[in-house]
Design a protein around this motif. Structure first.
Motif, PDB file in Angstrom:
ATOM      1  N   ARG A  17       0.833  -1.207   0.000  1.00  0.00           N
ATOM      2  CA  ARG A  17       0.000   0.000   0.000  1.00  0.00           C
ATOM      3  C   ARG A  17       0.868   1.258   0.000  1.00  0.00           C
ATOM      4  O   ARG A  17       0.518   2.259  -0.622  1.00  0.00           O
ATOM      5  CB  ARG A  17      -0.933  -0.011   1.211  1.00  0.00           C
ATOM      6  CG  ARG A  17      -2.106  -0.973   1.058  1.00  0.00           C
ATOM      7  CD  ARG A  17      -3.192  -0.682   2.082  1.00  0.00           C
ATOM      8  NE  ARG A  17      -4.403  -1.426   1.785  1.00  0.00           N
ATOM      9  CZ  ARG A  17      -4.734  -2.576   2.358  1.00  0.00           C
ATOM     10  NH1 ARG A  17      -3.909  -3.119   3.251  1.00  0.00           N
ATOM     11  NH2 ARG A  17      -5.846  -3.191   2.034  1.00  0.00           N
ATOM     12  N   SER A  18       1.989   1.189   0.713  1.00  0.00           N
ATOM     13  CA  SER A  18       2.904   2.328   0.723  1.00  0.00           C
ATOM     14  C   SER A  18       3.447   2.599  -0.683  1.00  0.00           C
ATOM     15  O   SER A  18       3.493   3.753  -1.134  1.00  0.00           O
ATOM     16  CB  SER A  18       4.062   2.047   1.687  1.00  0.00           C
ATOM     17  OG  SER A  18       5.039   3.069   1.618  1.00  0.00           O
ATOM     18  N   VAL A  19       3.814   1.523  -1.382  1.00  0.00           N
ATOM     19  CA  VAL A  19       4.320   1.678  -2.748  1.00  0.00           C
ATOM     20  C   VAL A  19       3.232   2.233  -3.660  1.00  0.00           C
ATOM     21  O   VAL A  19       3.476   3.152  -4.464  1.00  0.00           O
ATOM     22  CB  VAL A  19       4.836   0.323  -3.283  1.00  0.00           C
ATOM     23  CG1 VAL A  19       5.167   0.423  -4.764  1.00  0.00           C
ATOM     24  CG2 VAL A  19       6.062  -0.130  -2.500  1.00  0.00           C
ATOM     25  N   ILE A  20       2.021   1.696  -3.543  1.00  0.00           N
ATOM     26  CA  ILE A  20       0.924   2.146  -4.409  1.00  0.00           C
ATOM     27  C   ILE A  20       0.583   3.611  -4.125  1.00  0.00           C
ATOM     28  O   ILE A  20       0.336   4.397  -5.048  1.00  0.00           O
ATOM     29  CB  ILE A  20      -0.307   1.238  -4.228  1.00  0.00           C
ATOM     30  CG1 ILE A  20      -0.002  -0.172  -4.747  1.00  0.00           C
ATOM     31  CG2 ILE A  20      -1.514   1.812  -4.971  1.00  0.00           C
ATOM     32  CD1 ILE A  20      -1.111  -1.168  -4.513  1.00  0.00           C
ATOM     33  N   ARG A  21       0.565   3.969  -2.836  1.00  0.00           N
ATOM     34  CA  ARG A  21       0.249   5.361  -2.499  1.00  0.00           C
ATOM     35  C   ARG A  21       1.316   6.310  -3.035  1.00  0.00           C
ATOM     36  O   ARG A  21       1.003   7.436  -3.447  1.00  0.00           O
ATOM     37  CB  ARG A  21       0.099   5.493  -0.986  1.00  0.00           C
ATOM     38  CG  ARG A  21      -1.246   4.942  -0.485  1.00  0.00           C
ATOM     39  CD  ARG A  21      -1.264   4.734   0.994  1.00  0.00           C
ATOM     40  NE  ARG A  21      -2.512   4.084   1.415  1.00  0.00           N
ATOM     41  CZ  ARG A  21      -2.687   3.473   2.581  1.00  0.00           C
ATOM     42  NH1 ARG A  21      -1.665   3.434   3.449  1.00  0.00           N
ATOM     43  NH2 ARG A  21      -3.831   2.908   2.879  1.00  0.00           N
ATOM     44  N   LYS A  22       2.571   5.881  -3.020  1.00  0.00           N
ATOM     45  CA  LYS A  22       3.631   6.693  -3.614  1.00  0.00           C
ATOM     46  C   LYS A  22       3.397   6.846  -5.112  1.00  0.00           C
ATOM     47  O   LYS A  22       3.626   7.910  -5.687  1.00  0.00           O
ATOM     48  CB  LYS A  22       4.994   6.055  -3.346  1.00  0.00           C
ATOM     49  CG  LYS A  22       5.480   6.210  -1.910  1.00  0.00           C
ATOM     50  CD  LYS A  22       6.831   5.533  -1.711  1.00  0.00           C
ATOM     51  CE  LYS A  22       7.300   5.663  -0.259  1.00  0.00           C
ATOM     52  NZ  LYS A  22       8.587   4.967  -0.032  1.00  0.00           N
ATOM     53  N   GLU A  23       2.939   5.739  -5.745  1.00  0.00           N
ATOM     54  CA  GLU A  23       2.611   5.807  -7.172  1.00  0.00           C
ATOM     55  C   GLU A  23       1.495   6.816  -7.418  1.00  0.00           C
ATOM     56  O   GLU A  23       1.568   7.642  -8.334  1.00  0.00           O
ATOM     57  CB  GLU A  23       2.158   4.429  -7.672  1.00  0.00           C
ATOM     58  CG  GLU A  23       3.264   3.428  -7.829  1.00  0.00           C
ATOM     59  CD  GLU A  23       4.047   3.626  -9.122  1.00  0.00           C
ATOM     60  OE1 GLU A  23       3.462   4.096 -10.113  1.00  0.00           O
ATOM     61  OE2 GLU A  23       5.245   3.333  -9.115  1.00  0.00           O
ATOM     62  N   ILE A  24       0.459   6.741  -6.569  1.00  0.00           N
ATOM     63  CA  ILE A  24      -0.675   7.661  -6.718  1.00  0.00           C
ATOM     64  C   ILE A  24      -0.225   9.102  -6.485  1.00  0.00           C
ATOM     65  O   ILE A  24      -0.596  10.011  -7.229  1.00  0.00           O
ATOM     66  CB  ILE A  24      -1.810   7.273  -5.747  1.00  0.00           C
ATOM     67  CG1 ILE A  24      -2.351   5.870  -6.107  1.00  0.00           C
ATOM     68  CG2 ILE A  24      -2.925   8.300  -5.780  1.00  0.00           C
ATOM     69  CD1 ILE A  24      -3.344   5.329  -5.102  1.00  0.00           C
ATOM     70  N   GLU A  25       0.591   9.318  -5.441  1.00  0.00           N
ATOM     71  CA  GLU A  25       1.067  10.661  -5.127  1.00  0.00           C
ATOM     72  C   GLU A  25       1.952  11.202  -6.253  1.00  0.00           C
ATOM     73  O   GLU A  25       1.834  12.380  -6.643  1.00  0.00           O
ATOM     74  CB  GLU A  25       1.844  10.641  -3.805  1.00  0.00           C
ATOM     75  CG  GLU A  25       2.363  11.982  -3.345  1.00  0.00           C
ATOM     76  CD  GLU A  25       1.252  12.978  -3.043  1.00  0.00           C
ATOM     77  OE1 GLU A  25       1.543  14.183  -3.025  1.00  0.00           O
ATOM     78  OE2 GLU A  25       0.087  12.546  -2.856  1.00  0.00           O
ATOM     79  N   ALA A  26       2.842  10.344  -6.778  1.00  0.00           N
ATOM     80  CA  ALA A  26       3.701  10.764  -7.883  1.00  0.00           C
ATOM     81  C   ALA A  26       2.856  11.109  -9.107  1.00  0.00           C
ATOM     82  O   ALA A  26       3.130  12.107  -9.803  1.00  0.00           O
ATOM     83  CB  ALA A  26       4.701   9.662  -8.217  1.00  0.00           C
ATOM     84  N   ALA A  27       1.829  10.281  -9.365  1.00  0.00           N
ATOM     85  CA  ALA A  27       0.953  10.561 -10.506  1.00  0.00           C
ATOM     86  C   ALA A  27       0.175  11.853 -10.284  1.00  0.00           C
ATOM     87  O   ALA A  27      -0.039  12.635 -11.217  1.00  0.00           O
ATOM     88  CB  ALA A  27      -0.007   9.393 -10.716  1.00  0.00           C
ATOM     89  N   ARG A  28      -0.264  12.082  -9.026  1.00  0.00           N
ATOM     90  CA  ARG A  28      -0.997  13.323  -8.715  1.00  0.00           C
ATOM     91  C   ARG A  28      -0.116  14.553  -8.926  1.00  0.00           C
ATOM     92  O   ARG A  28      -0.521  15.541  -9.529  1.00  0.00           O
ATOM     93  CB  ARG A  28      -1.505  13.274  -7.277  1.00  0.00           C
ATOM     94  CG  ARG A  28      -2.379  14.459  -6.880  1.00  0.00           C
ATOM     95  CD  ARG A  28      -2.740  14.403  -5.412  1.00  0.00           C
ATOM     96  NE  ARG A  28      -1.548  14.525  -4.591  1.00  0.00           N
ATOM     97  CZ  ARG A  28      -0.923  15.685  -4.339  1.00  0.00           C
ATOM     98  NH1 ARG A  28      -1.372  16.813  -4.867  1.00  0.00           N
ATOM     99  NH2 ARG A  28       0.144  15.709  -3.573  1.00  0.00           N
TER     100      ARG A  28
END
Length: 476
Positions: free
Chosen positions: A236-247
């Motif tokens: 989840r930490s990795v995915i949230r970083k992906e989401i944050e980077a995409a945002r």
């Protein structure tokens, strides 16, 4: 109306039989299912053989035994349906044999009558007398044709007897073959039932030994749940970083777009101001040059003002899709990949070439051991030791991370969806690599206790865990 009622009652009585016949599988379907079950049995036997290499009984061994028992039960049901088909063939063959025997008896009886009649009229003189005693030439011709047809009919009757006898012999041979086949199939069914009983006894022995280690099993499951939570937090930490980077990327792109739009607006405004200034200067010069002609121009009728130009019609707004896209679907390629992944829900392939499912998503209660309940974050597949693991869908590898005591985890992105492969012994891909469906990404980790290769597949939508059971079918 009275005549219609018996017909209706007959139709209602036959309806269950007709529905049962419609639900019955065909012979080709039975053969296909038989081959599939044999393959399943081979895979189950191979995995059970691996789990037996350890000296200590395990839940994996119990799962393998239960799977083997389930597959063998299906095989027995398939054999029974095959026996029903054979019985139907035997009954049809018996009816055909009886019909052909009756036909043969009738043909022989008719042929015997023809032979008797021919014997009584065997004299050539009698035949000639029959022809020449006709009252006219036409009648004599008809009598001759009748005798010829009679001889032809007698010959055809003899041929029919021979042909019917041949058909009867073939049907009797087929009947004997079907009876032999039924006997062999019944023997196979009995052998499978005997083996099934042995498997059940073996399973009961494993259950009894596992119940003696119930506390140890519960402690192992508790530790497994803790390890799963750590993996979940990492993923989840990795995915949230992906989401944050995409945002952030989307915000930066939006800010750049706004700046470019503002710069373009300013440029156009400056051009408009320059154009207005030039127009004013031109107007002043035109006024000075035309000052001498103002009086003459005033004495003449003024020309009509040109009609106003029509305003251009604004383009109709494009139809918007009802689907809501997020930052992970900012590009058309990512949005298309998400939709393609969704379209394959319930049809995603297995990550292993051969093996079986030993764990489903959610809580799994061990039927034979009441207190033992496992909870899985995905679907767990068992395969041969060192078996290859394949990507279940095309995408981009986002991270390959080591899990303390659990091998490696490979996270693959599919638009807004992610698949996570937990429990990898080795990997053949790297972060940022584009992969295709069915591509080998590594090998399954060998469970030290169960001596078989296992891999768990988890599915996320953004950072929300999905029910894998709804995405990957139970059987291929």
């Amino acid at each position: 109306m009275k005549k219609f009622i018996p017909v209706l009652l007959l139709a209602l009585a036959l309806m269950p039989v007709m529905l049962h016949a419609q639900n019955q599988p065909s012979r080709e379907e039975l053969e296909k299912r038989k081959r599939e079950l044999q393959k399943e049995m081979e895979e189950a036997q191979a995995i059970l053989k691996e789990t037996k290499k350890t000296s200590k009984e395990s839940l994996g061994q119990l799962r393998a035994l239960r799977n083997k028992i389930d597959v063998r039960s299906k095989m027995i049901r398939n054999i029974n349906e095959e026996i029903n088909f054979i019985n139907g063939d035997i009954n049809n063959a018996l009816r055909d044999v009886k019909t052909l025997q009756n036909d043969l008896d009738t043909l022989k009886q008719q042929y015997a009558q023809l032979i008797v009649a021919a014997y009584k009229n065997r004299s050539s003189y009698a035949l000639m007398n029959f022809i020449f005693s006709a009252e006219s030439f036409n009648e004599a011709i008809k009598r001759y044709q009748y005798l010829k047809q009679y001889r032809d009919f007698r010959r055809r009757q003899a041929d029919n007897i021979i042909e019917t006898q041949t058909q009867l012999q073939t049907k009797v041979k087929n009947l004997q073959d079907q009876r032999v086949k039924r006997s062999v199939t019944l023997k196979t069914e009995q052998e499978e039932r005997a083996t099934l009983e042995k498997d059940r006894k073996e399973k009961d022995e494993v259950v009894a030994k596992l119940k003696g280690r119930e506390k140890e099993l519960l402690a192992d499951i508790s530790q497994k749940q803790k390890d799963q939570k750590k993996i979940q937090d990492l993923i989840r930490s990795v995915i949230r970083k992906e989401i944050e980077a995409a945002r952030k990327k989307a915000e930066a792109e939006e800010l750049a777009r706004k700046k470019a739009a503002e710069a373009e607006r300013k440029r156009r405004e400056e051009e408009r101001q320059r154009a207005l200034a030039a127009a004013r200067e031109a107007a002043k010069a035109a006024a000075a040059n035309n000052a001498a002609n103002n009086t003459a121009a005033a004495s003449q009728p003024s020309a009509p003002a040109p009609p106003p130009k029509p305003e251009p019609e604004a383009p109709a707004p494009a139809a918007k899709s009802s689907r809501v896209y997020n930052v992970l679907e900012a590009s058309p390629e990512a949005a298309a990949l998400s939709e393609k992944f969704e379209d394959n829900k319930g049809r995603l392939p297995w990550p292993v070439e051969s093996g079986m499912i030993i764990g489903f998503f959610g809580k799994q209660k061990m039927v034979d051991i009441d207190k033992v309940v496992e909870e899985n974050d995905g679907m767990i597949f068992a395969t041969r030791k060192g078996g290859s693991v394949k990507a279940i869908f095309e995408g981009e590898v986002r991270v390959v991370m080591a899990i303390p005591g659990g091998g490696y985890s490979i996270l693959v992105k599919h638009g807004q969806y992610f698949t996570n492969y937990v429990g990898m012994q080795s990997f053949t891909v790297k972060s940022g690599q584009k992969i295709s469906t069915g591509q080998v990404i590594g090998t399954a980790k060998t469970n030290e206790e169960e001596s078989a290769g296992t891999v768990e597949v988890q599915i996320y939508k953004l950072d929300k865990l999905q029910n894998t059971n709804l995405w990957i079918p139970n059987r291929r």
